[in-house]
Design an enzyme around this catalytic site. Structure first.
Site, PDB file in Angstrom:
ATOM      1  N   ASP A   1       0.995  -1.156  -0.094  1.00 44.10           N
ATOM      2  CA  ASP A   1       0.019  -0.089  -0.022  1.00 44.10           C
ATOM      3  C   ASP A   1       0.930   1.217   0.072  1.00 44.10           C
ATOM      4  OD1 ASP A   1      -1.946   1.835   0.069  1.00 44.10           O
ATOM      5  OD2 ASP A   1      -3.061   0.913   1.975  1.00 44.10           O
TER       6      ASP A   1
ATOM      7  N   ASP B   1      -3.756   2.604  -5.448  1.00 52.16           N
ATOM      8  CA  ASP B   1      -2.532   2.777  -4.572  1.00 52.16           C
ATOM      9  C   ASP B   1      -2.121   1.249  -3.715  1.00 52.16           C
ATOM     10  OD1 ASP B   1      -4.585   3.066  -2.756  1.00 52.16           O
ATOM     11  OD2 ASP B   1      -3.790   4.783  -1.873  1.00 52.16           O
ATOM     12  N   GLU B   2      -2.839   0.414  -4.264  1.00 53.87           N
ATOM     13  CA  GLU B   2      -2.835  -1.054  -3.229  1.00 53.87           C
ATOM     14  C   GLU B   2      -2.702  -2.072  -4.291  1.00 53.87           C
ATOM     15  OE1 GLU B   2      -5.722  -2.923   0.009  1.00 53.87           O
ATOM     16  OE2 GLU B   2      -6.595  -1.109  -1.322  1.00 53.87           O
TER      17      GLU B   2
END
Length: 382
Positions: free
Chosen positions: A9, A102-103
């Site tokens: 993350d 974003d993960e």
């Protein structure tokens, strides 16, 4: 074979991107949002120490942290940086799932036979930071749930390994708020009966949890006990979603056609939000009664808001429908998609609008897509 699942993350992704292009923003309380009537899309850890949180009205955030700098979000920048990180991971990882902008999840099962999985993960994390300049946190464990919670406990800018023998000792002391499935409503419900830690939750009879929270009770119990068989899904970027309507008889009822477009936009926008997509291009398509077909498109700031997308779609229709001729077909497509949530694009919206979307989506999830809608397009089934 024991699974080896990594969750990665990017730390305060929007904030980190802005600091890459403007070094003066480093180390200060920073809020990503837009306007006094907007809400916080993201904020730095410096701002969080004052109680600032995502989805909070900007005015409230500035009362808590008046020295904070407010920057309007740049989804083009965030999308470009997300794509760069994705490419770095894809070059190395055997199986990667992009869970959001974003993960990421990686499946490294079997890698320990040839190379230490945790050592490999550390090297990949260092490579991402070197090539992109973005800080990242991650955790390696036996499944998605444990690794995701591990990442959350490692932030900011940290990492850890949670082997199978240590899963329960890691999970048990943590608050149930740390579990991905536990929102505020579920937390309040479980807290009222004394269930506040994952360890206590893991000891509850499944039947009791099913009675309390329905069909999700079994899944919640399994995850509290460190059980999650959900696979890492190989990454493939979805390019577009669309709807079309071929009329049973050709029409010149433009008012009805525009209502149909509005209804399509609302349904497609709901699909975007449910699947965690944002679109940056709206395409309208018409086919006249003589089978001539025309399309027109428009670029927009990344969004999943139907009030924005419907307006753009209707403006495109006004521009493309130039003949006084009956229509045979109307179509709407959202393309150039990136993973993200609606909250990422709240740079111009107010808190009331955010609450409206959340309430409408909750009703649709429970009672179906046609349970509620905007009056302008509600009477038209698409």
């Amino acid at each position: 074979m024991e699974r080896a699942i990594v969750h990665m993350d990017l730390d305060t992704f929007f904030v980190s991107c802005e600091r890459l292009v403007n070094s003066q923003l480093k180390g200060i309380p920073l809020i990503i949002g837009g306007g006094d009537r907007g809400v916080v899309s993201s904020c730095s850890y410096e701002a969080r120490t004052f109680g600032v949180r995502s989805a909070m009205p900007i005015k409230m955030a500035l009362r808590l942290c008046p020295q904070a700098r407010v920057v309007k979000g740049d989804m083009e920048l965030y999308s470009r940086m997300s794509h760069t990180v994705t490419e770095v991971i894809e070059e190395s990882a055997p199986v990667m799932e992009k869970a959001s902008i974003d993960e990421f999840y990686l499946d490294l099962t079997g890698m320990d036979k040839f190379f230490g999985a945790y050592k490999w993960t550390n090297e990949l994390g260092a490579k991402i930071e070197k090539e992109t300049g973005l800080p990242i946190s991650y955790a390696l464990s036996v499944n998605k749930t444990v690794s995701k919670i591990g990442t959350g406990e490692s932030k900011p800018h940290g990492h850890r390994e949670i082997p199978s023998i240590g899963v329960h000792s890691f999970l048990n002391p943590l608050s149930i708020k740390k579990m991905p499935m536990v929102g505020n409503t579920t937390f309040q419900l479980l807290s009222r009966v004394g269930i506040r830690t994952i360890g206590t939750l893991s000891e509850m009879p499944i039947e009791v949890l099913q009675q309390m929270i329905g069909k999700n009770g079994t899944d919640l119990w399994k995850k509290a006990n460190g059980i999650d068989e959900t696979p890492v899904m190989p990454y493939s970027e979805r390019k577009s979603i669309s709807k079309e309507r071929t009329f049973s008889s050709d029409t010149m009822d433009i008012r009805a056609v525009k209502s149909l477009i509005s209804g399509m936009a609302e349904q497609l926008s709901y699909q975007l939000r449910q699947e965690k997509w944002l679109t940056s291009t709206v395409v309208i398509k018409i086919r006249y009664s003589n089978f001539d077909t025309e399309t027109k498109q428009c670029r927009v700031t990344y969004t999943a808001a139907d009030h924005t997308l419907a307006r753009v779609a209707l403006e495109l229709f006004d521009k493309i429908y130039t003949r006084r001729m009956r229509l045979r077909l109307i179509g709407l497509r959202f393309t150039d998609l990136v993973h993200g949530s609606y909250q990422m694009n709240l740079f111009e919206d107010n808190a009331q609008l955010v609450n409206l979307y959340q309430a409408m989506d909750a009703i649709k999830m429970r009672y179906g897509n046609d349970a509620i809608g905007r009056a302008v397009g509600f009477n038209f089934s698409t």
